[in-house]
Design a protein around this motif. Structure first.
Motif, short mmCIF file in Angstrom:
data_model
loop_
_atom_site.label_atom_id
_atom_site.label_comp_id
_atom_site.label_asym_id
_atom_site.label_seq_id
_atom_site.Cartn_x
_atom_site.Cartn_y
_atom_site.Cartn_z
N GLU A 201 -18.73 -8.46 29.98
CA GLU A 201 -18.20 -9.76 30.42
C GLU A 201 -19.09 -10.90 29.95
OE1 GLU A 201 -17.71 -9.70 34.64
OE2 GLU A 201 -16.45 -7.90 34.62
N TYR A 202 -20.39 -10.70 30.03
CA TYR A 202 -21.32 -11.76 29.63
C TYR A 202 -21.26 -12.01 28.13
CZ TYR A 202 -25.66 -14.46 29.29
OH TYR A 202 -26.59 -15.45 29.04
N ASP A 203 -21.10 -10.95 27.36
CA ASP A 203 -20.94 -11.11 25.91
C ASP A 203 -19.77 -12.04 25.59
OD1 ASP A 203 -23.08 -9.69 24.94
OD2 ASP A 203 -21.96 -7.85 24.53
N GLN A 204 -18.67 -11.86 26.28
CA GLN A 204 -17.50 -12.70 26.03
C GLN A 204 -17.76 -14.15 26.45
OE1 GLN A 204 -14.86 -11.69 24.21
NE2 GLN A 204 -16.10 -9.82 24.02
N THR A 205 -18.45 -14.31 27.58
CA THR A 205 -18.78 -15.66 28.05
C THR A 205 -19.65 -16.39 27.06
OG1 THR A 205 -18.64 -14.98 30.38
CG2 THR A 205 -19.91 -16.96 29.90
N LEU A 206 -20.69 -15.72 26.57
CA LEU A 206 -21.63 -16.38 25.66
C LEU A 206 -21.01 -16.58 24.28
CD1 LEU A 206 -24.40 -17.48 26.23
CD2 LEU A 206 -25.39 -15.49 25.10
N LYS A 207 -20.17 -15.66 23.85
CA LYS A 207 -19.49 -15.81 22.57
C LYS A 207 -18.60 -17.05 22.57
CE LYS A 207 -16.71 -13.24 19.20
NZ LYS A 207 -16.03 -11.94 18.92
N THR A 208 -17.89 -17.27 23.67
CA THR A 208 -17.04 -18.45 23.81
C THR A 208 -17.90 -19.72 23.81
OG1 THR A 208 -15.39 -17.22 25.06
CG2 THR A 208 -15.35 -19.62 25.28
N TYR A 209 -19.02 -19.68 24.51
CA TYR A 209 -19.93 -20.84 24.54
C TYR A 209 -20.40 -21.19 23.13
CZ TYR A 209 -24.47 -23.15 24.73
OH TYR A 209 -25.52 -24.00 24.48
N TYR A 210 -20.86 -20.20 22.38
CA TYR A 210 -21.36 -20.45 21.03
C TYR A 210 -20.27 -21.02 20.12
CZ TYR A 210 -25.76 -17.96 21.85
OH TYR A 210 -27.01 -17.57 22.30
N GLN A 211 -19.05 -20.60 20.31
CA GLN A 211 -17.95 -21.07 19.47
C GLN A 211 -17.55 -22.51 19.81
OE1 GLN A 211 -15.05 -18.04 20.36
NE2 GLN A 211 -15.66 -16.74 18.63
N GLN A 212 -17.71 -22.89 21.08
CA GLN A 212 -17.18 -24.17 21.54
C GLN A 212 -18.22 -25.26 21.69
OE1 GLN A 212 -15.04 -23.31 25.17
NE2 GLN A 212 -13.37 -22.27 24.10
N ARG A 213 -19.52 -24.94 21.63
CA ARG A 213 -20.51 -25.98 21.85
C ARG A 213 -20.49 -26.99 20.70
NH1 ARG A 213 -26.35 -22.85 21.33
NH2 ARG A 213 -26.19 -22.23 19.14
N SER A 214 -21.09 -28.14 20.93
CA SER A 214 -20.92 -29.27 20.01
C SER A 214 -21.72 -29.15 18.72
CB SER A 214 -21.31 -30.57 20.73
OG SER A 214 -22.63 -30.50 21.22
N SER A 215 -22.69 -28.24 18.66
CA SER A 215 -23.47 -28.06 17.43
C SER A 215 -23.97 -26.63 17.33
CB SER A 215 -24.67 -29.03 17.42
OG SER A 215 -25.55 -28.75 18.48
N ASN A 216 -24.39 -26.26 16.12
CA ASN A 216 -24.94 -24.92 15.85
C ASN A 216 -24.02 -23.81 16.34
OD1 ASN A 216 -26.83 -23.05 14.90
ND2 ASN A 216 -27.96 -23.02 16.84
N ASN A 217 -22.75 -23.94 16.01
CA ASN A 217 -21.78 -22.90 16.40
C ASN A 217 -22.07 -21.60 15.65
OD1 ASN A 217 -20.09 -25.71 16.04
ND2 ASN A 217 -19.73 -24.71 17.99
N LYS A 218 -21.83 -20.48 16.32
CA LYS A 218 -22.04 -19.19 15.67
C LYS A 218 -21.20 -18.12 16.33
CE LYS A 218 -26.36 -18.65 18.29
NZ LYS A 218 -27.82 -18.43 18.18
N GLN A 219 -21.04 -17.03 15.61
CA GLN A 219 -20.25 -15.89 16.08
C GLN A 219 -21.20 -14.76 16.45
OE1 GLN A 219 -16.90 -15.51 16.38
NE2 GLN A 219 -16.25 -17.48 15.53
N THR A 220 -21.56 -14.69 17.72
CA THR A 220 -22.43 -13.61 18.16
C THR A 220 -22.30 -13.44 19.66
OG1 THR A 220 -24.68 -12.69 18.01
CG2 THR A 220 -24.49 -15.03 18.57
N THR A 221 -22.86 -12.38 20.17
CA THR A 221 -22.88 -12.12 21.60
C THR A 221 -24.33 -11.95 22.05
OG1 THR A 221 -22.77 -9.71 21.39
CG2 THR A 221 -20.67 -10.92 21.42
N TRP A 222 -24.54 -11.88 23.37
CA TRP A 222 -25.90 -11.73 23.88
C TRP A 222 -26.48 -10.37 23.50
CZ3 TRP A 222 -28.42 -8.71 27.72
CH2 TRP A 222 -29.70 -9.19 28.09
#
Length: 250
Positions: A201-222
């Motif tokens: 669950e946390y992997d999905q939460t953090l993956k969404t955060y990384y994709q949607q944040r305003s800078s330094n977007n990336k495709q990864t999980t915790w």
């Protein structure tokens, strides 16, 4: 899940913490620094030994050199840089005043110094953020601890743990989602069996955060980033350096 209701300003500050890497060129006013550092001293200390020291580095040339040694350019960019050091030298001198030779060659004293230093550092950044400042801890000082120690004149029984850039932020990131409380809090007995589901669950939460944040977007999980980070042994020179400072950790 984070409670959106503000129970106190302190809680709001602590739950809003982000690492800041871009700062105003202006240094923090002295009266604010005094209050911030005195607030840091309010941290708990094992047996009140207060086994820490802070070196406030303001000299531009020294900051530039530390930035190169630590491999972190942010140190050069910030007006106020602090080097947090585990310090048993002051206790050694206190012992001599009373005719006592303090033994440093044990793991417990070493751990106390590290814990004390970490606690005061956490208080410092919380106090600073309550006044509108921001900061970022710099573990990179452990890349070249010997050279940095010599640069700022650290004696034996004193070694740098990490740095802290501190200033008025010109840019702030969104708050990064932490692990859910269930992943870090165990009631009465440690429960390793809950990790598979919680980390998924946390992997999905953090993956969404990384994709949607305003800078330094990336495709990864915790779990991906942690596995990549932990697969390599780091700073293997630290044991030899710590022993050179008089800590043999028997």
């Amino acid at each position: 899940m984070k409670n959106t209701k503000i129970l106190s300003e302190t809680i709001n500050v602590m739950q809003s913490h982000v690492s800041v890497r871009k700062y105003s060129a202006e240094p923090i006013p002295k009266e604010h620094l005094v209050e911030i550092l005195q607030s840091g001293q309010g941290a708990a200390s094992s047996n009140f030994v207060q086994s820490y020291s802070i070196v406030h580095v303001t000299d531009k040339d020294k900051k530039d050199e530390i930035a190169e040694l630590a491999q972190n350019k942010h140190i050069s960019d910030v007006a106020d840089f602090f080097l947090f050091c585990a310090d048993l030298k002051r206790l050694e001198i206190a012992g001599k005043k009373r005719g006592i030779v303090i033994e440093h060659d044990n793991l417990e004293n070493f751990m106390v110094a590290i814990i004390d230093t970490s606690l005061i550092a956490q208080n410092v950044i919380t106090a600073a953020e309550s006044l509108g400042y921001g900061g970022c801890y710099i573990g990179g000082v452990r890349n070249s601890p010997d050279s940095i120690s010599k640069l700022v004149g650290l004696p034996d029984k004193v070694f740098p743990l990490f740095g802290l850039c501190l200033g008025a932020p010109t840019e702030k990131n969104e708050v990064k989602p932490r692990l859910p409380l269930d992943a870090i809090v165990h009631e009465n007995q440690y429960d390793v069996g809950k990790y598979d589901g919680l980390l998924e669950e946390y992997d999905q939460t953090l993956k969404t955060y990384y994709q949607q944040r305003s800078s330094n977007n990336k495709q990864t999980t915790w779990t991906e980033s942690m596995a990549d980070f932990m697969k390599t042994k780091r700073r293997m020179h630290m044991r030899e350096f710590v022993e050179s400072k008089g800590f043999h950790l028997k």
